[in-house]
Design an enzyme around this catalytic site. Structure first.
Site, mmCIF file in Angstrom:
data_model
loop_
_atom_site.group_PDB
_atom_site.id
_atom_site.type_symbol
_atom_site.label_atom_id
_atom_site.label_comp_id
_atom_site.label_asym_id
_atom_site.label_seq_id
_atom_site.Cartn_x
_atom_site.Cartn_y
_atom_site.Cartn_z
ATOM 1 N N ASP A 38 40.249 168.342 1.139
ATOM 2 C CA ASP A 38 39.281 167.694 1.516
ATOM 3 C C ASP A 38 38.010 168.206 1.170
ATOM 4 O O ASP A 38 37.839 169.471 0.985
ATOM 5 C CB ASP A 38 39.223 167.456 3.107
ATOM 6 C CG ASP A 38 38.418 166.372 3.924
ATOM 7 O OD1 ASP A 38 37.373 166.145 3.409
ATOM 8 O OD2 ASP A 38 39.128 165.660 4.418
ATOM 9 N N TYR A 155 34.040 147.639 -2.886
ATOM 10 C CA TYR A 155 35.074 148.375 -2.314
ATOM 11 C C TYR A 155 36.361 147.468 -2.554
ATOM 12 O O TYR A 155 37.648 148.049 -2.846
ATOM 13 C CB TYR A 155 34.930 148.466 -0.961
ATOM 14 C CG TYR A 155 35.785 148.904 0.117
ATOM 15 C CD1 TYR A 155 35.977 150.366 0.152
ATOM 16 C CD2 TYR A 155 36.810 148.293 0.873
ATOM 17 C CE1 TYR A 155 36.899 150.894 0.574
ATOM 18 C CE2 TYR A 155 37.738 148.766 1.692
ATOM 19 C CZ TYR A 155 37.771 150.028 1.682
ATOM 20 O OH TYR A 155 38.844 150.645 2.457
#
Length: 255
Positions: A38, A155
């Site tokens: 991450d 998106y």
């Protein structure tokens, strides 16, 4: 049915919160060793520490848009937990842009996270999977791959591309018994969704609930349950598929 991932090493991108964190937790309960990459280092370290299983969990900061950072993380994760046998490409970012005013840099940033990174991560873990002719990859797409609405440019295009990547990759590695599937969540009760509702009129949440035949939105763990099933041998003949996990919302708007 604990133990479905006994002996597996599952790598989860963007696994420090939301759906990714739920997948990490579910995989651990099923016996997996889990590595988490991450970009949010502080949140990732805190989450990994909260799991309390140093021999089962490894966290490393990494920018999944960068091949060299993926490689460095993968090398460290394998040294700690063994070869990766399951990959969950969960990390992603939303986008609300205008198709005329959006810049090329903004476009590239969306696609580098939502689409390119899935290929880069798969490219990194596949050699070991191919060598033993087993493994599973789950790409977290979105219902926007099939049904979208105004304001989500680009998106939907990126998530549609991720579903296409899933099908193509499944064909490439299927002969070696490696499975590749997409999972498309709908509205899910993550922190980001909660923050979105907090900025909207009070009626917005009810409007969202009203388009769901089940009258509610998903919990992150409900998405994780499906992801872990696709990772496991219980889904041994499932590949090249896109599993929509949206409480029936897509069925309502199918056409």
């Amino acid at each position: 049915m604990a133990g479905r991932l006994d002996g597996e090493h599952v790598l989860v991108t963007g696994g420090s919160r939301g759906i990714g964190a739920a997948i990490v937790e579910k995989a651990l309960t099923e016996g997996a060793r889990v590595s988490i990459v991450d970009i949010e280092e502080q949140a990732g370290k805190a989450f990994a520490a909260s799991l309390g299983a140093d021999d089962q969990v490894y966290f490393g900061r990494g920018d999944i848009r960068m091949a060299d950072e993926i490689k460095a993380f993968h090398t460290a994760a394998v040294a700690r937990l063994g070869p990766v046998t399951g990959l969950v490409n969960n990390a992603g970012r939303n986008s609300n842009a205008d198709p005329v005013t959006m810049t090329e840099a903004q476009w590239d940033d969306v696609f580098s996270v939502d689409l390119k990174s899935a290929w880069l991560c798969a490219r990194e873990v596949l050699p070991a999977m191919l060598a033993v002719q087993r493994g599973s990859i789950v790409n977290i797409a979105s219902v926007h791959a099939d049904h979208t609405f105004r304001g989500y440019f680009p998106y939907a295009a990126a998530k549609s591309g991720l579903v296409g990547l899933t099908r193509s990759l499944a064909l490439e590695v299927g002969p070696q018994q490696i499975r590749v599937n997409a999972l498309s969540p709908g509205w899910t009760e993550t922190r980001l969704v909660a923050e979105y509702f907090a900025t909207q009129p009070a009626a917005m949440r009810q409007q969202v609930l009203d388009v769901h035949p089940m009258g509610r939105i998903a919990t992150p763990m409900e998405i994780a349950n499906c992801a872990v099933f696709l990772l496991s041998d219980e889904a041994s003949f499932v590949t090249g598929a896109n599993w929509r996990v949206d409480g029936g919302m897509g069925a309502r708007f199918a056409g």
